[in-house]
Design a protein around this motif. Structure first.
Motif, PDB file in Angstrom:
ATOM      1  N   ALA A   1      43.584  43.364  46.334  1.00  0.00           N
ATOM      2  CA  ALA A   1      43.691  44.335  45.318  1.00  0.00           C
ATOM      3  C   ALA A   1      42.212  44.075  44.335  1.00  0.00           C
ATOM      4  N   GLY A   2      41.202  43.539  45.139  1.00  0.00           N
ATOM      5  CA  GLY A   2      40.041  43.255  44.345  1.00  0.00           C
ATOM      6  C   GLY A   2      39.942  42.576  43.407  1.00  0.00           C
ATOM      7  N   HIS A   3      40.908  41.525  43.036  1.00  0.00           N
ATOM      8  CA  HIS A   3      40.582  40.521  41.952  1.00  0.00           C
ATOM      9  C   HIS A   3      39.904  39.087  42.498  1.00  0.00           C
ATOM     10  N   GLN A   4      39.500  38.596  41.462  1.00  0.00           N
ATOM     11  CA  GLN A   4      39.169  37.010  41.653  1.00  0.00           C
ATOM     12  C   GLN A   4      40.316  35.975  41.404  1.00  0.00           C
ATOM     13  N   VAL A   5      40.527  34.891  42.007  1.00  0.00           N
ATOM     14  CA  VAL A   5      41.568  33.936  42.001  1.00  0.00           C
ATOM     15  C   VAL A   5      41.143  32.561  41.831  1.00  0.00           C
ATOM     16  N   MET A   6      41.617  31.985  40.993  1.00  0.00           N
ATOM     17  CA  MET A   6      41.238  30.473  40.738  1.00  0.00           C
ATOM     18  C   MET A   6      42.713  29.560  41.096  1.00  0.00           C
TER      19      MET A   6
ATOM     20  N   VAL B   1      37.266  32.917  45.304  1.00  0.00           N
ATOM     21  CA  VAL B   1      38.405  32.145  45.120  1.00  0.00           C
ATOM     22  C   VAL B   1      37.474  30.869  44.623  1.00  0.00           C
ATOM     23  N   LEU B   2      38.045  30.149  43.766  1.00  0.00           N
ATOM     24  CA  LEU B   2      37.533  28.942  43.210  1.00  0.00           C
ATOM     25  C   LEU B   2      38.739  27.825  43.360  1.00  0.00           C
ATOM     26  N   VAL B   3      38.495  26.983  43.866  1.00  0.00           N
ATOM     27  CA  VAL B   3      39.464  25.865  44.102  1.00  0.00           C
ATOM     28  C   VAL B   3      39.251  24.831  43.147  1.00  0.00           C
ATOM     29  N   CYS B   4      40.010  24.410  42.076  1.00  0.00           N
ATOM     30  CA  CYS B   4      39.595  23.329  41.197  1.00  0.00           C
ATOM     31  C   CYS B   4      40.647  22.774  40.561  1.00  0.00           C
TER      32      CYS B   4
ATOM     33  N   HIS C   1      41.340  36.913  37.011  1.00  0.00           N
ATOM     34  CA  HIS C   1      42.570  37.802  36.856  1.00  0.00           C
ATOM     35  C   HIS C   1      43.621  37.035  37.387  1.00  0.00           C
ATOM     36  N   ALA C   2      43.771  36.351  38.364  1.00  0.00           N
ATOM     37  CA  ALA C   2      44.902  35.609  38.729  1.00  0.00           C
ATOM     38  C   ALA C   2      44.658  33.942  38.970  1.00  0.00           C
ATOM     39  N   VAL C   3      45.549  33.190  38.468  1.00  0.00           N
ATOM     40  CA  VAL C   3      45.239  31.875  38.651  1.00  0.00           C
ATOM     41  C   VAL C   3      46.745  31.287  39.656  1.00  0.00           C
ATOM     42  N   ILE C   4      46.396  30.566  40.193  1.00  0.00           N
ATOM     43  CA  ILE C   4      47.651  30.105  41.270  1.00  0.00           C
ATOM     44  C   ILE C   4      47.700  28.462  41.005  1.00  0.00           C
TER      45      ILE C   4
END
Length: 1921
Positions: A433-438, A524-527, A540-543
């Motif tokens: 969907a074109g979003h960045q994710v953490m 994607v940033l894994v932190c 936009h989204a965090v998991i």
């Protein structure tokens, strides 16, 4: 009823068991609680009847239950919420009853909480209004909002809650624009346009009121700015008119839950508040602040624990917690986490403080949205209608959609795999969907694992292209930076569009990741969670992948806290770009419901306070805020626990019945408190008397509270800790502390622990690798040995262990020190330092310097080069030894920076069992700010007896930086016990608190110690019939007494005093009627020797005043005897003294007067000398008494007319010596024991811990209050404190304690209206406040009238409590029922430290307890520093021996005798010393005076050395001359000046060396202020800062490094006196008085020195200086300013006047009015003229005062003639001088005189009095700014201006009408014309000086005239000008 029940029993039981869970009216969360982790007892019906069958059933059922549990445990970590709810019939029954009762009260068909009905204005809670659909998720029943999507498949169950629509804007809402704020607001919110919605809604309440606030709002809604609004409101309250912020008055404390957050907040607030000059500092475990820094900071950002510790030590920072005006608590919803109790105790403490001190502390609570916000509001004392703001998720800046995924499998491996899978799918959806994710994971290594896992999945599925970054314009540059990094995983994953971020990475790498993510290069940033806390980086989204997180504190995996989840979800949605954000949490199925309820706020947050109740109770007891059960119960009512216990009693194990009977839960709280009290008492942390309910804190409890040590740990210590333990034992004790209980040993760590044990552990680790305490031990030793640790869990365990062990070992050190175990104390202190420095004790001390390399250090250790060796070596030698030439210098510097000092101890025996030790500590190292900081080096010092293994004294002291730099020694004085037989030696050990290897030892040797003689017994009080007053045999005398019989002591001594002339020494306790004894001795003189005089010497002016007031009435009015007061303040003229029968005076004054006894007849007429308080011989002023008595005896032996000496004192130990010295044989010595008091005294001594003085005083306030409550609730109480500041602080604290009572004005025994009238007349603002509560203050800083008011109120019992400084004990005799001595030290400005009161003072204070006419018993409570308790115990019961202190001032007194002519050779001086008391004591207690033995030879040698030394000092000070024969001594002028003006010889020496022929005024001023006399002026604590501030307002510069010097302070005070500057505090006003008291005397001496040298300019300047001092103006100011009320801006009135006068042709003076003479001439005695000049600006009353001043000014007319011999005349002639202004060309204007001949200038002074005839006796000068009455006088100075030479000086007293003065002068040797000038200088007024020229025509010398002159001279005798 019962029978039916029993019959149907089986059925009933069955029905109970079959009730499904939901129907019990128990809220769902409670059922979870009961089964979950926190099981609290639930009390139900107490009686159960069971049949056999049921018992069997229950057994089977229990077995099943266990199996179930095991099965559940196997599947997951036992935290599951589907564990079958335990069906205990008792509990079921209780629940059922509860449900029925609830049902009875609840309306049908509703599931709402009752209190949500009320609509509060600022609560926007959609959940409360929305209909809630019940649903089952993960087997638990929940209420979820509408519109949710659920999916349930084999792999997982998913619940998706869509984002809310934002709340529509209401009518009354309007945004607040920054431009509308006031100036301060605009400065701070610079760069913002307007506040957001939430902030705008809250704005009015936050920014413009003082209400407590609770703001619940979603994360990211801008709560920080709301905090900022309240901060600004606080700052605005301290804004002074010209926009200056008064920074001293307030502190703001911001409590943030995590250090990372605290750091972020500190940055934010300091940036924003910088323009206002407000300092913001972080105060956390990592960022310690010194006391000074805290004082200079206005806003502190801290963590709950740290702030708790700070406020627990009420003391050190009492001032700190008292000026906190705003407390901001961030994340209040933490209340239900483990750290909740800390918040509860903080708030409870703060609110109690608000209520008790009536001070305003605003509390602002910020929290995420929580369900029971009303409870939290109640707990924070927030008014729900004003201060409660609740915003639900509709107010998020970006609405949030939440997805919860629960993975169903229970197999760990499968679980991991499924999570990865779900996570990947979620990430992919977002990316497509074109979003960045953490993606958030919970371990540092998991970031890399997850990232690579996701990449691999994407590659396997061929979807990697979605993730790869778009090649944007700056992509290339970014890539270059990434390639430069050393982190290879980061480089590998960057091209795939993945990044990692965790705290273990380098700072630069982290910033790189953050920037690439925000620029969009990373998809994607894994932190780890630190990112969410520390950095504001939204996506936009965090998991959240997985919810298990390792907790070092628990030593196990725990659930991710709700706080973290909210913080992470707060990062979802980027405010500028997104419509909404998405948060996904992937957890196991069993935790799904847990997170759902948490995030949809289903569960009210509960209190965790019960678990730590014991520790918190102990903290309050140690603080002194809780002292009995009642207070503890009250304290509990401030906690959140109490709020929740009432809302939800069942959770806290209170059954319904109990709750109904005790709705306020009083009984329950009492039970809790008593139970805790017993526990703490058992652990010896407090003393708990159950009978009375009192708590008293113990050393152990205080240590536990200050070091935050838990109750169980203390129990462990009590069991294992003793004085014989080794280092290894200590480490094993520490590792068993409860703080480390949670650390577990994991299998995978064993190997590494084994390695650590063999590599890094220097001591055996008890418990080994397998036990958890063994693990702690190994970790701690590894930490000290700086070992390497690999395992992730071990690293976090290691830091946890290190942080806590340091604290625990410090606590053990304090415990050992308190238990007085020297070896143990030393071991522990070293261990503390080892942990702090991470070095073993055997390591080389230089390892503490980071700038030396390892190689060098290892070589140092190999070569065994100790620090001492290195100190002696040269730098080159060191270089060669270390094979590194250049390093020598570095090593040498470091060696000299290790703190070290030399100690010298001198001992003086006071009695046979007590030694006084004086330690001289000279620092011997180089100070370096980088190494030592900028304050001081802390040291511990103790005296140990190695044989008995005991510490006799211990203290903590700071070596100040200044002392080290200037090598100035520090003196420490203390007393220690000694025992007979004498031990061989004691050690004094000093050990640095910070540095390993920095210590010093000093041995006290008892080989040559001679103990003083034993003291003879006391006089027994005989059992005599009381004598009636009629025994006096004189009606007049009898009428003076109101009583009929003398008391037993007076009866016993009556005969000796009244019927004999022997000298008498009377030692009797205070209050036994010694004054009457003095009167008896006087009456004998009045009877027998009516023409003689009585001299009564009292040690203080105040005592003299008291005696004068009494005797003026009784002796002068009734007996007609003349009574005269003779003190520094009151100097009567000679006539009055000559006529007086009784002279009442102070020792110094009488010493000054009797010094020249040969020329003063009245001194020789004295028949009796009565010395009150003669035991003061031992104090600083003792020598003066010694000299007076010695001189009196000397005079009697020379005039063969004996003078009777009567000494009055308290009970003495060595009365015999005193009596011998006073020449008393068998008769005349009465020394009663201290217990013969007319009113028996009961003494209580309490010790208080704490190294610092102010905090210790503060901790004494509560005990003082309790002492009053228990010993003297309604009778008068006197409290003695050491300083004026303490009177104020104590009074305010007592008022605070009163405020919590039912009747706060219980100490006021007067009608409110009457007291208000009295208060209106009081000047001092603090006194106004305290009097209203029945508390008076009494100290020298008060105005005379205020003091009188207070005294009267107290004596008449209108006020019950009087807080006074120690002088009052001597000064005024008003006894009280109870005396509290609050602290026995005072701040000695000269040595800049706190020193003990002389023991006599303490006895004197105690003596004020017990009022003979009212009490049958007095009470004294003495509060001391705990290390001095034993000393006081001893000496308050056995009298204290009086030693002489003449030695230190011997030279002054020898000088006086030499000047008076009584000593003319060294032998005379030796003989003089044998007359003294010092000589008597020297023989009795030689060791005290450093005399080796008492053989005749030694004493002679000792005395002659003493005389030699003293005379040499005097010779160096130009006071005497020792003749050629080395025996004869002659006085010099300077010695005479010193003796006459009572100055110390160093002062005179300084005058001789620093005065010059022409000194400008400012130099004279510094000469004056450097006089030795001012060295005693106190420079109190922190006054150096006040001085530096004062100096900035004053015209003359002072040395900026000497603000703590008494001389500098004197200089500043005088300048301020001249400049009318505002003084910083009332103490300075009284200090100024002290300075001015001495100034005139010192100036007169300066004038004499100048005259002696013939310096005209300096002499005139000194006269001017005297005028400045008296009038309090600068010389260059217009003299008009000396008029009352006239200031600089009024001068134009007088200037304007001139023109007018000239025009109107007014008679008299024309011309501008620049000074007083013109004004006097202008007004010519008419008040009307004066009032017209000033009427525009002044009130009539002011005009009156100014005119009264002006009209009393002296206007002198001067006429001169010259008297002498002329050649042609046969007799002496007087020739008038030509009038001034005659023509100098004419011969007649010049007077002919012979050269080189003495003539006398006759000066006739006539006062031309203006209008008002002055009252006869009023010879006093008009000096409103001078503290004491001063006689108006004149200096006549004659000089020759050309040569600047002074010819003569003459002092003239008050000129009433006419006064003739003769001034002798010599004419010059060479003939010709010359002009002499006569200056008539006032000694009181500026601007009234006159000068006259005398024109002489010098003719040739005439022998005849000269001879005649000399003959006449020799006949008339020398006259001292």
């Amino acid at each position: 009823m019962i029978s039916t029940l029993l019959q149907c029993r089986a059925a009933i039981v069955d029905s109970f068991i079959s009730i499904p869970n939901e129907r019990t009216g128990f809220q769902p969360d409670v059922s979870r609680k009961v089964s979950g982790e926190i099981t609290k007892p639930a009390y139900g019906c107490q009686v159960t009847i069971q049949s056999e069958k049921e018992k069997q059933m229950m057994k089977i059922y229990r077995r099943e239950e266990k199996k179930e549990k095991k099965r559940a445990k196997g599947t997951d970590d036992g935290d599951s919420s589907e564990v079958v709810v335990t069906f205990d019939p008792k509990e079921m029954r209780a629940q059922r009853e509860q449900a029925l009762l609830n049902a009875r009260y609840e309306p049908l068909l509703t599931r709402e909480w009752v209190y949500e009905r009320i609509r509060y204005p600022n609560v926007y809670d959609s959940y409360a209004e929305a209909t809630k659909a019940p649903a089952f998720v993960g087997g638990a029943r929940l209420l979820l909002p509408e519109g949710i999507h659920r999916e349930n498949n084999k792999m997982y169950e998913e619940v998706e809650i869509p984002p809310n629509d934002p709340m529509p804007i209401g009518f009354e809402e309007r945004p607040i624009y920054i431009s509308e704020l006031d100036e301060i607001g605009q400065l701070v919110f610079k760069g913002m346009k307007r506040l957001n919605r939430i902030q705008s809604i809250v704005f009015e309440t936050a920014y413009n009121t003082n209400e407590n606030l609770l703001i619940c709002a979603p994360t990211g809604a801008g709560k920080t700015n709301i905090a900022m609004l309240t901060v600004l409101h606080e700052i605005r309250q301290h804004l002074q008119p010209h926009g200056v912020i008064n920074r001293e008055e307030f502190k703001i404390v911001y409590v943030a839950p995590m250090k990372a957050l605290a750091a972020e907040m500190t940055n934010y607030f300091s940036k924003r508040l910088e323009p206002l000059g407000i300092t913001v500092k972080e105060l956390t475990g990592d960022m310690q602040l010194t006391k000074g820094e805290i004082l200079r900071t206005q806003m502190l950002v801290t963590t709950p624990e740290k702030w708790d510790v700070v406020t627990r030590k009420s003391v050190g920072d009492v001032a700190l917690s008292q000026i906190v005006r705003l407390l901001i608590l961030d994340e209040v919803h933490l209340l239900h986490e483990d750290r909740g109790p800390v918040l509860e105790s903080l708030v409870a403490r703060t609110i109690r403080q608000v209520e008790s001190t009536q001070s305003m502390i605003r509390i602002l609570g910020l929290s995420a949205t929580l369900p029971n916000y009303l409870d939290v509001a109640a707990f924070l004392h927030v008014n729900p209608y004003i201060g409660l703001f609740f915003f639900d998720s509709r107010f998020r800046p970006v609405p949030l959609g939440q997805t919860f995924v629960g993975i169903k499998t229970t197999n760990k491996i499968q679980q991991m795999h499924d999570m990865e899978e779900v996570c990947y799918n979620k990430v992919l959806d977002q990316i497509k969907a074109g979003h960045q994710v953490m993606v958030f994971v919970h371990a540092r290594n998991a970031t890399v694992r997850t990232a690579f896992g996701l990449i691999e999945m994407a590659k396997n599925r061929g979807e990697i292209c979605f993730f790869q970054p778009d090649q944007g314009p700056d992509y290339g540059q970014c890539e270059k930076q990434i390639q430069r990094s050393r982190n290879k995983q980061m480089k590998e994953m960057f091209p795939e569009g993945f990044g990692i971020h965790h705290a273990g990475m380098l700072r630069s790498d982290r910033s790189l990741m953050e920037s690439s993510f925000s620029k969009g290069h990373l998809k994607v940033l894994v932190c780890t969670a630190t990112l969410a806390w520390g950095v504001n980086l939204p996506a936009h989204a965090v998991i959240i992948k997985g919810t298990q997180i390792y907790d070092a504190k628990r030593g196990a995996f725990v659930d991710l806290g709700i706080l973290d989840v909210m913080q992470i979800f707060g990062r979802a949605g980027r405010p500028q770009f997104d419509k909404y954000g998405e948060g996904t949490i992937i957890t196991t199925h069993d935790k799904l419901s847990h997170y759902l309820t948490l995030l949809t706020q289903q569960n009210p947050i509960e209190s965790q306070f019960l678990g730590s109740l014991a520790d918190n109770l102990n903290a309050e007891v140690a603080l002194g805020t809780v002292t009995n059960v009642e207070e503890a119960v009250k304290w509990l009512s401030y906690t959140y626990l109490y709020v929740r216990m009432r809302a939800n009693p069942l959770v806290y194990g209170i059954n319904h019945k109990a709750f109904q009977m005790d709705p306020g839960l009083e009984m329950y709280r009492k039970e809790l408190v008593v139970e805790c009290g017993r526990k703490l008492d058992k652990a010896r942390m407090i003393r708990f008397e159950e009978r009375t309910g009192y708590f008293a804190s113990t050393d152990l409890g205080r240590t536990a509270s200050h070091f935050y040590i838990r109750y169980n740990t203390i129990e462990t210590f009590n069991e294992l800790f003793n004085s014989q333990r080794t280092e290894a034992d200590i480490l094993s004790i520490v590792s068993k502390a409860e703080e480390f209980d949670q650390l577990k040993v994991r299998d995978e760590e064993l190997e590494e622990l084994d390695n650590m044990l063999s590599n890094y552990c220097q001591l055996p680790a008890a418990g080994g690798v397998e036990n958890s305490y063994g693990k702690v031990n190994i970790l701690l030793q590894t930490y000290i040995g700086r070992g390497e640790v690999d395992g992730f869990s071990l690293i976090s365990d290691l830091s946890y262990v290190a942080q806590n062990a340091a604290r625990i070992v410090r606590a053990l050190f304090e415990i050992a020190l308190r238990k007085r175990w020297p070896a143990m104390t030393y071991r522990l202190l070293n261990l503390c330092k080892m942990i702090d420095k991470r070095l073993w004790g055997f390591a080389h001390p230089l390892r503490q310097f980071p700038n030396l390399s390892h190689v060098i250090l290892n070589r140092l250790e190999e070569k065994r080069l100790t620090v001492d060796k290195l100190k002696e070596m040269k730098k080159d030698e060191i270089g060669h030894m270390l094979h590194h030439v250049n390093i020598g210098l570095n090593v040498k510097q470091c060696v000299h920076q290790i703190p070290a000092f030399t100690m010298e101890a001198s001992i003086q025996p006071i009695t046979r069992t007590v030694l006084r030790v004086r330690l001289l500590i000279t620092p011997d190292f180089r100070w370096n700010d980088q190494v030592h900081g900028s304050v001081g080096e802390p040291w511990w010092l103790w005296v140990e007896d190695p044989i008995n293994d005991h510490i006799y004294h211990s203290e903590y002291f700071l070596l100040q930086k200044k002392q080290v730099v200037t090598k100035e020694p520090q003196h420490i004085v203390f007393t220690i016990p000694i025992f007979e037989p004498l031990p061989s030696q004691y050690y004094i050990k000093a050990v640095s608190d910070r540095w390993l290897g920095a210590e010093a030892v000093c041995i006290i040797n008892f080989q040559n110690l001679i103990l003083p003689e034993r003291h003879p017994p006391h006089t027994e009080l005989l059992d005599l019939q009381p004598l009636p007053v009629t025994a006096l045999g004189n009606r007049e005398f009898e009428s003076l007494y109101k009583f009929t019989h003398f008391n037993p002591i007076q009866t016993q001594i009556f005969h000796t005093l009244y019927h004999t002339d022997t000298n008498v020494l009377l030692g009797a306790p205070t209050g036994s009627g010694k004054t009457i004894a003095a009167e008896l001795a006087m009456f004998r003189v009045f009877n027998k020797y009516p023409s003689s005089k009585v001299v009564y010497i009292a040690p203080l002016k105040a005592l003299v005043r008291e005696r004068i007031e009494d005797w003026k009435v009784r002796l002068e009015e009734k007996l007609g005897k003349k009574v005269v007061e003779l003190t520094g303040d009151v100097t009567p003229d000679m006539r009055a003294i000559a006529q007086a029968d009784l002279i009442v005076t102070t020792p110094e004054k009488w010493d000054g007067v009797s010094r020249s006894w040969q020329n003063r007849s009245y001194v020789q007429k004295v028949a009796i000398l009565i010395i009150d308080e003669i035991h003061l011989l031992g104090e600083d002023r003792g020598p003066v008494l010694e000299v007076i008595v010695s001189r009196t005896n000397f005079i009697s032996s020379h005039t063969s007319k004996s003078v009777r000496v009567v000494g009055l004192s308290t009970a003495l130990a060595n009365a015999r010596d005193l009596a011998d010295w006073l020449g008393i044989r068998q008769v005349g010595l009465f020394n009663f024991r201290p217990s013969v008091r007319p009113v028996p005294l009961e003494v209580h001594i309490h010790g208080f811990p704490g190294q610092h003085y102010c905090p210790r005083m503060a901790s004494m306030n509560k005990p003082t209050f309790q002492a009053i409550r228990s010993h003297s609730p309604a009778k008068p109480v006197l409290i003695f404190v050491s300083s004026r500041r303490q009177t104020r602080l104590t009074a305010l604290d007592l008022i605070a304690f009163l405020a919590t009572e039912d009747n706060p004005k219980q100490w006021l025994h007067q009608d409110e209206r009457e007291i208000e009238d009295i208060i209106a007349t009081v000047r001092d603002s603090n006194l106004k406040l305290t009097l209203a509560f029945g508390i008076g203050m009494h100290h020298a800083g008060l105005h005379e009238r205020d003091r009188k008011t207070v005294e009267e109120l107290f004596v008449n019992c209108k006020i019950q409590v009087l807080i006074a400084t120690s002088t009052l004990a001597w000064g005024v005799n008003f006894p009280a029922h109870l005396v509290v001595v609050k602290g026995t030290e005072y701040y000695d400005g000269k040595s800049r430290r706190y020193v003990d009161y002389p023991i006599t003072d303490v006895l004197q204070m105690m003596g004020r307890a017990g009022r003979p006419q009212f009490d049958d018993q007095g009470k004294a409570v003495i509060l001391v520093h705990d290390i001095k308790k034993d000393f006081y115990k001893k000496f308050l019961y056995e009298p204290f021996p009086v030693e002489s202190s003449l030695l230190s001032v011997l030279s002054e007194h020898l000088n006086a005798e030499i000047a008076a002519g009584t000593i003319s050779s060294k032998q005379d001086a030796m003989d003089y010393i044998t007359w003294t008391y010092f000589f008597r004591r020297l023989v009795m207690n030689p060791s005290y005076y450093n005399l080796e033995d008492i053989g005749h030879e030694s004493i002679n040698k000792y005395l002659s050395n003493l005389v030699e030394r003293s005379l040499r000092d005097l010779e160096c000070s130009y006071c005497i001359e020792i003749k050629e024969d080395d025996q004869t001594v002659e006085p010099l002028t300077y010695g005479r000046i010193a003796s006459y003006y009572y100055l110390k010889h160093p002062t005179i020496r300084m005058f001789k060396e620093r005065l010059r022929a022409e000194l400008p005024l400012h130099d004279l001023l510094s000469v004056l202020t450097d006089a030795e006399e001012y060295a005693e002026l106190p420079v109190r604590h922190n006054e150096d800062q006040l001085n530096s501030q004062l100096a900035q307002q004053l015209p003359l510069q002072v040395n900026p490094h000497s603000f703590d010097s008494a001389h500098t302070k004197t200089h500043l005070l005088l300048q301020a006196h001249f400049s009318h500057a505002q003084l910083p505090c009332s103490d300075y006003t009284t200090d100024t008085k002290t300075v001015l008291d001495n100034a005139i005397r010192i100036c007169q001496a300066m004038l004499d020195v100048a005259a002696n040298e013939g310096w005209l300019v300096t002499a005139l300047s000194v006269c001017n200086l005297v005028q400045m001092i008296v009038q309090g103006r600068w010389l260059h100011d217009s003299s008009l300013l000396t008029l009352p009320h006239v200031e600089q801006h009024h001068l134009h009135l007088f200037r304007k006047w001139a023109g007018r006068a000239g025009r109107s042709g007014a008679e008299g003076f024309c011309g501008p009015v620049e000074g007083l003479p013109e004004l006097i001439a202008n007004c010519s005695g008419k008040e009307s003229v004066f009032s017209t000049i000033v009427s525009h600006e002044f009130h009539p009353s002011q005009i009156l005062q100014a005119w009264s001043f002006l009209s009393h000014l002296p206007v002198l007319e001067v006429q001169m003639s010259v008297k002498g011999w002329w050649e042609q005349s046969q007799e002496q002639m007087e020739r008038p001088l030509p009038a001034a202004g005659a023509n100098l060309r004419e011969e007649s204007s010049w007077l002919d005189v012979h050269a080189d001949q003495e003539y006398v200038l006759q000066v006739a002074l006539r006062r031309i009095n203006l209008g008002q005839q002055r009252r006869k006796q009023d010879s006093k000068a008009q000096a409103p700014r001078f503290p004491k009455a001063k006689d108006e006088g004149w200096f006549l100075v004659m000089g020759e201006v050309d040569r600047k030479e002074l010819l003569a000086v003459k002092r003239v007293g008050y000129v009433r009408n006419h006064t003739a003065v003769s001034v002798a002068f010599y004419t010059p040797e060479k003939t010709g014309k010359c002009i002499y000038t006569l200056y008539v200088m006032s000694d009181s007024y500026l601007g009234l000086d006159q000068q006259y020229d005398i024109h002489l025509n010098v003719t040739a010398a005439s022998i005849a005239a000269q001879v005649n002159t000399e003959v006449v001279d020799s006949l008339s005798g020398p006259s001292l000008s």
